[in-house]
Design an enzyme around this catalytic site. Structure first.
Site, mmCIF file in Angstrom:
data_model
loop_
_atom_site.group_PDB
_atom_site.id
_atom_site.type_symbol
_atom_site.label_atom_id
_atom_site.label_comp_id
_atom_site.label_asym_id
_atom_site.label_seq_id
_atom_site.Cartn_x
_atom_site.Cartn_y
_atom_site.Cartn_z
ATOM 1 N N TYR A 156 0.909 -1.202 -0.037
ATOM 2 C CA TYR A 156 0.072 0.026 -0.008
ATOM 3 C C TYR A 156 0.927 1.371 -0.086
ATOM 4 O O TYR A 156 0.640 1.991 -0.899
ATOM 5 C CB TYR A 156 -0.962 -0.059 1.210
ATOM 6 C CG TYR A 156 -1.801 1.021 1.490
ATOM 7 C CD1 TYR A 156 -2.991 1.056 0.663
ATOM 8 C CD2 TYR A 156 -1.840 2.232 2.342
ATOM 9 C CE1 TYR A 156 -4.025 2.074 0.768
ATOM 10 C CE2 TYR A 156 -2.721 3.172 2.378
ATOM 11 C CZ TYR A 156 -3.758 3.218 1.707
ATOM 12 O OH TYR A 156 -4.772 4.081 1.524
ATOM 13 N N LYS A 160 1.067 4.272 -2.786
ATOM 14 C CA LYS A 160 0.672 5.721 -2.433
ATOM 15 C C LYS A 160 1.857 6.594 -2.833
ATOM 16 O O LYS A 160 1.771 7.660 -3.106
ATOM 17 C CB LYS A 160 0.243 5.645 -1.048
ATOM 18 C CG LYS A 160 -1.045 4.920 -1.045
ATOM 19 C CD LYS A 160 -2.433 5.439 -1.807
ATOM 20 C CE LYS A 160 -3.741 4.869 -1.702
ATOM 21 N NZ LYS A 160 -4.609 5.498 -2.325
HETATM 22 P P1 NAP Z 1 -13.371 2.427 0.976
HETATM 23 O O1 NAP Z 1 -14.492 2.808 1.671
HETATM 24 O O2 NAP Z 1 -13.022 1.085 0.848
HETATM 25 O O3 NAP Z 1 -13.754 2.785 -0.625
HETATM 26 C C1 NAP Z 1 -13.105 2.617 -1.917
HETATM 27 C C2 NAP Z 1 -13.708 2.636 -2.900
HETATM 28 O O4 NAP Z 1 -13.026 2.442 -4.200
HETATM 29 C C3 NAP Z 1 -15.120 1.938 -3.309
HETATM 30 O O5 NAP Z 1 -16.000 2.651 -3.754
HETATM 31 C C4 NAP Z 1 -14.857 0.902 -4.235
HETATM 32 O O6 NAP Z 1 -15.869 0.328 -4.778
HETATM 33 C C5 NAP Z 1 -13.557 1.608 -5.054
HETATM 34 N N1 NAP Z 1 -12.827 0.602 -5.817
HETATM 35 C C6 NAP Z 1 -11.892 -0.227 -5.284
HETATM 36 N N2 NAP Z 1 -11.225 -0.792 -6.220
HETATM 37 C C7 NAP Z 1 -11.782 -0.508 -7.328
HETATM 38 C C8 NAP Z 1 -11.594 -0.501 -8.673
HETATM 39 N N3 NAP Z 1 -10.643 -1.622 -9.268
HETATM 40 N N4 NAP Z 1 -12.416 0.422 -9.837
HETATM 41 C C9 NAP Z 1 -13.167 1.051 -9.355
HETATM 42 N N5 NAP Z 1 -13.396 1.220 -7.939
HETATM 43 C C10 NAP Z 1 -12.792 0.477 -7.053
HETATM 44 O O7 NAP Z 1 -12.125 3.252 1.137
HETATM 45 P P2 NAP Z 1 -11.731 4.936 1.490
HETATM 46 O O8 NAP Z 1 -11.088 4.922 2.961
HETATM 47 O O9 NAP Z 1 -12.988 5.570 1.161
HETATM 48 O O10 NAP Z 1 -10.403 5.259 0.714
HETATM 49 C C11 NAP Z 1 -10.664 6.001 -0.400
HETATM 50 C C12 NAP Z 1 -9.160 6.455 -0.967
HETATM 51 O O11 NAP Z 1 -8.877 7.180 0.020
HETATM 52 C C13 NAP Z 1 -8.119 5.372 -0.990
HETATM 53 O O12 NAP Z 1 -7.370 5.400 -2.285
HETATM 54 C C14 NAP Z 1 -7.550 5.168 0.033
HETATM 55 O O13 NAP Z 1 -6.474 4.443 -0.073
HETATM 56 C C15 NAP Z 1 -7.359 6.597 0.557
HETATM 57 N N6 NAP Z 1 -7.041 6.818 1.908
HETATM 58 C C16 NAP Z 1 -8.029 6.366 2.903
HETATM 59 C C17 NAP Z 1 -7.579 6.669 3.976
HETATM 60 C C18 NAP Z 1 -8.290 6.267 5.159
HETATM 61 O O14 NAP Z 1 -8.161 6.521 6.385
HETATM 62 N N7 NAP Z 1 -9.939 5.738 5.024
HETATM 63 C C19 NAP Z 1 -6.376 7.336 4.489
HETATM 64 C C20 NAP Z 1 -5.449 7.613 3.509
HETATM 65 C C21 NAP Z 1 -5.918 7.475 2.064
HETATM 66 P P3 NAP Z 1 -16.417 -1.340 -4.994
HETATM 67 O O15 NAP Z 1 -16.567 -1.697 -3.789
HETATM 68 O O16 NAP Z 1 -17.263 -1.011 -5.994
HETATM 69 O O17 NAP Z 1 -14.888 -1.958 -5.494
#
Ligand code: NAP
Length: 251
Positions: A156, A160
């Protein structure tokens, strides 16, 4: 503020979590928003309905953005529906956390393909239409893990960090065409992605204590930063990484 009146935005992975928050924010400010997802059709439909209920315009497009052809189709279908792409937010992402001794090749590949190759795929697909119009905003979602590293996240963190190098390079390539490319690096935001980490032991408390602002982040916190970088107000900002992490990682 209605900074995106007449604009079209694609948000990848917008069926829940941070992507949902970004899609709602851009739509609230007047953008026509493409809600992309891979498998969560119900979640994506709910986000689109929420946007419609607030008087906005949204279109759900299913596409696995880790696949080159699917990303091309995502952009083609957006152009067919709305005629232009002003903003691309590469938000889709996943984790497959484990220590390197236990990490399987599939876990490495899944994370690199979903978090990094997808960014190449989608940027490649929007580059030509944006260059043609001599305008565009690309915002890529990285993470504190990509800045500081995290045990159990070699895959990861690699994806990133790479998004940052990719974005800086693309910002240099596309700057002369009035296209900006920036990165938002969120800290801990409670979503499906972080549920298992944050619910383990006293991890939530420890995350809060490590954060100078003394709380976890929200999707709205991240969305506000994305909206700024995607707006005309950020027209002289490119190749930058904006941390939205309560001060967790200070560069
Ligand atoms: P999340 O709730 O798991 O949501 C992830 C989203 O990505 C879902 O809508 C999922 O849809 C979609 N997705 C995954 N694989 C995909 C693919 N191959 N094609 C199209 N859509 C896809 O995660 P989140 O926490 O909101 O994270 C969003 C972003 O923020 C990510 O890049 C994550 O790395 C980053 N981030 C998050 C955090 C945190 O603390 N939450 C911190 C730093 C960075 P499906 O279910 O339909 O696949």
């Amino acid at each position: 503020m209605r900074r995106f009146e007449g604009k079209v935005a694609i948000v990848t992975g917008a069926s829940r979590g941070i992507g949902r928050g970004i899609a709602l924010r851009l739509a609230d400010e007047g953008a026509k928003v493409v809600i992309n997802h891979r498998g969560s059709a119900d979640g994506a439909a709910a986000v689109a309905e929420e946007i419609s209920a607030r008087g906005g315009a949204a279109l759900v497009i299913q596409a696995d953005v880790s696949q080159y052809d699917e990303a091309q189709r995502l952009v083609q279908e957006t152009l067919a529906a709305f005629g232009q792409v002003d903003v691309l937010v590469n938000n889709a992402g996943l984790t497959r956390d484990t220590l390197i001794m236990m990490m399987k090749e599939e876990q490495w590949d899944a994370v690199i393909d979903t978090n990094l190759k997808s960014v190449f795929n989608c940027c490649k697909a929007v580059a030509r239409p944006m260059v043609k119009r001599k305008r565009g905003r690309i915002v890529n979602i990285s993470s504190v893990s990509g800045l500081a590293g995290q045990a159990g996240q070699t895959n990861y963190a690699a994806s990133k960090s790479a998004v940052i190098g990719f974005s800086k390079s693309l910002a240099k390539e596309l700057g002369s065409r009035n296209i900006t490319v920036n990165v938002v690096a969120p800290g801990f935001v409670p979503t499906a992605l972080t549920e298992s980490i944050l619910s383990e032991g006293d991890n939530t408390q420890r995350a809060i204590e490590a954060t100078p602002l003394g709380r976890l982040g929200t999707a709205e916190d991240v969305a506000a930063a994305v909206a700024f970088l995607a707006s005309d107000e950020a027209s002289f900002i490119t190749g930058q990484v904006l941390s939205v992490d309560g001060g967790l990682v200070m560069q």
